[in-house]
Design a protein around this motif. Structure first.
Motif, PDB file in Angstrom:
ATOM      1  N   LEU A 169       0.831  -1.211   0.000  1.00  0.00           N
ATOM      2  CA  LEU A 169       0.000   0.000   0.000  1.00  0.00           C
ATOM      3  C   LEU A 169       0.859   1.252   0.000  1.00  0.00           C
ATOM      4  N   VAL A 170       1.980   1.181   0.709  1.00  0.00           N
ATOM      5  CA  VAL A 170       2.896   2.334   0.754  1.00  0.00           C
ATOM      6  C   VAL A 170       3.340   2.670  -0.669  1.00  0.00           C
ATOM      7  N   LYS A 171       3.706   1.640  -1.417  1.00  0.00           N
ATOM      8  CA  LYS A 171       4.157   1.818  -2.793  1.00  0.00           C
ATOM      9  C   LYS A 171       3.048   2.495  -3.617  1.00  0.00           C
ATOM     10  N   GLN A 172       1.827   2.027  -3.407  1.00  0.00           N
ATOM     11  CA  GLN A 172       0.670   2.578  -4.132  1.00  0.00           C
ATOM     12  C   GLN A 172       0.463   4.057  -3.787  1.00  0.00           C
ATOM     13  N   ILE A 173       0.516   4.370  -2.492  1.00  0.00           N
ATOM     14  CA  ILE A 173       0.323   5.760  -2.041  1.00  0.00           C
ATOM     15  C   ILE A 173       1.411   6.660  -2.657  1.00  0.00           C
ATOM     16  N   ILE A 176       0.807   7.430  -6.224  1.00  0.00           N
ATOM     17  CA  ILE A 176      -0.261   8.432  -6.348  1.00  0.00           C
ATOM     18  C   ILE A 176       0.279   9.832  -6.037  1.00  0.00           C
ATOM     19  N   ILE A 177       1.182   9.925  -5.046  1.00  0.00           N
ATOM     20  CA  ILE A 177       1.795  11.227  -4.735  1.00  0.00           C
ATOM     21  C   ILE A 177       2.519  11.758  -5.976  1.00  0.00           C
ATOM     22  N   GLN A 178       3.213  10.853  -6.692  1.00  0.00           N
ATOM     23  CA  GLN A 178       3.892  11.287  -7.920  1.00  0.00           C
ATOM     24  C   GLN A 178       2.885  11.734  -8.984  1.00  0.00           C
ATOM     25  N   GLU A 179       1.780  11.027  -9.089  1.00  0.00           N
ATOM     26  CA  GLU A 179       0.736  11.420 -10.063  1.00  0.00           C
ATOM     27  C   GLU A 179       0.178  12.802  -9.736  1.00  0.00           C
ATOM     28  N   ILE A 180      -0.066  13.041  -8.434  1.00  0.00           N
ATOM     29  CA  ILE A 180      -0.608  14.344  -8.007  1.00  0.00           C
ATOM     30  C   ILE A 180       0.384  15.449  -8.379  1.00  0.00           C
ATOM     31  N   SER A 181       1.665  15.156  -8.181  1.00  0.00           N
ATOM     32  CA  SER A 181       2.720  16.111  -8.511  1.00  0.00           C
ATOM     33  C   SER A 181       2.752  16.369 -10.024  1.00  0.00           C
ATOM     34  N   GLU A 182       2.678  15.293 -10.801  1.00  0.00           N
ATOM     35  CA  GLU A 182       2.730  15.441 -12.267  1.00  0.00           C
ATOM     36  C   GLU A 182       1.523  16.208 -12.802  1.00  0.00           C
ATOM     37  N   ALA A 183       0.416  16.144 -12.064  1.00  0.00           N
ATOM     38  CA  ALA A 183      -0.783  16.881 -12.502  1.00  0.00           C
ATOM     39  C   ALA A 183      -0.698  18.363 -12.113  1.00  0.00           C
ATOM     40  N   GLY A 184       0.411  18.771 -11.475  1.00  0.00           N
ATOM     41  CA  GLY A 184       0.635  20.204 -11.267  1.00  0.00           C
ATOM     42  C   GLY A 184       0.550  20.717  -9.837  1.00  0.00           C
TER      43      GLY A 184
END
Length: 235
Positions: A169-173, A176-184
């Motif tokens: 789950l840590v890996k998944q979270i 997602i943090i990287q995705e949020i960052s990439e979205a700006g």
């Protein structure tokens, strides 16, 4: 985007932050590394208005926010996901997310962002009518992050997102943090797992007993012998 200049913060007579100076540029992931009790959470609480600095400045996009009410800081574009998740246990997943948008008036935008949160966290969509208190720890972490995103932050403060979660789950979270960052969204991350934090961060600050003792690019700090010995398990 965020500039902190020489802040001192106290809990009663105890000084928790001593002359902390740091900055975050738009689009970065910056991480704070340090032992428990070093002052990392205190720094996040000071940025989000839960604590007031006794001295020094907190500037967000050039405007001073030190000592402003937490609600007006959310309105300006800073969301804080506190340690320990703090979801509203007796409310459903959907109600928790709606609360994240309570300062917004743009109904269409809120609807779109709700859909985005469910895309990021499909598990929440499966649990949409479930009470938040009945979710697993990992699901509550996803909900706390989703709720913060509903305020449409430009700067997201994350305090120990991996705490108490299974490695998978840590890996998944963290993905997602990287995705949020990439979205700006710009991110300031506090994380016990220094290896993991440095693996996704652009830059890092090392906090010891209320002071910043070291800062640099995440890659530089990952390869620093001093950091390896103190925070990365010595290898």
């Amino acid at each position: 985007m965020l500039k902190i200049e020489d802040i001192n913060v106290y809990y009663g007579n105890i000084q928790a932050l001593k002359g902390v100076t740091m900055e975050i540029n738009e689009g970065e992931i910056v991480t704070l590394i340090g032992a428990n009790g070093a002052g990392k959470s205190t720094l996040l609480k000071t940025i989000s208005g839960l604590l007031k600095p006794k001295q020094g400045k907190v500037l967000f996009e050039e405007g001073s926010i030190g000592g402003k009410a937490a609600q007006s800081i959310v309105k300006m574009g800073i969301s804080h996901v506190p340690e320990g998740r703090r979801v509203f246990a007796n409310m459903t997943v959907a109600e928790n997310l709606e609360l994240g948008a309570y300062l917004r008036k743009d109904k269409e935008g809120i609807k779109k962002d709700m859909e985005k949160v469910y895309e990021l966290f499909p598990r929440l969509l499966e649990r949409i009518k479930q009470q938040a208190g009945t979710l697993s720890g990992g699901e509550q972490q996803m909900l706390a992050m989703g709720r913060a995103l509903m305020a449409k932050p430009r700067l997201l403060l994350l305090d120990e997102p991996s705490m108490g979660l299974a490695p998978l789950l840590v890996k998944q979270i963290f993905n997602i943090i990287q995705e949020i960052s990439e979205a700006g969204t710009t991110i300031l991350l506090v994380e016990q797992n220094a290896n993991l934090a440095l693996s996704i961060a652009d830059r890092a600050y090392v906090v010891e007993t209320g002071r910043i003792v070291l800062s640099g690019n995440a890659d530089e700090l990952t390869s620093s012998e001093e950091i390896k010995m103190a925070y990365l398990g010595g290898h």
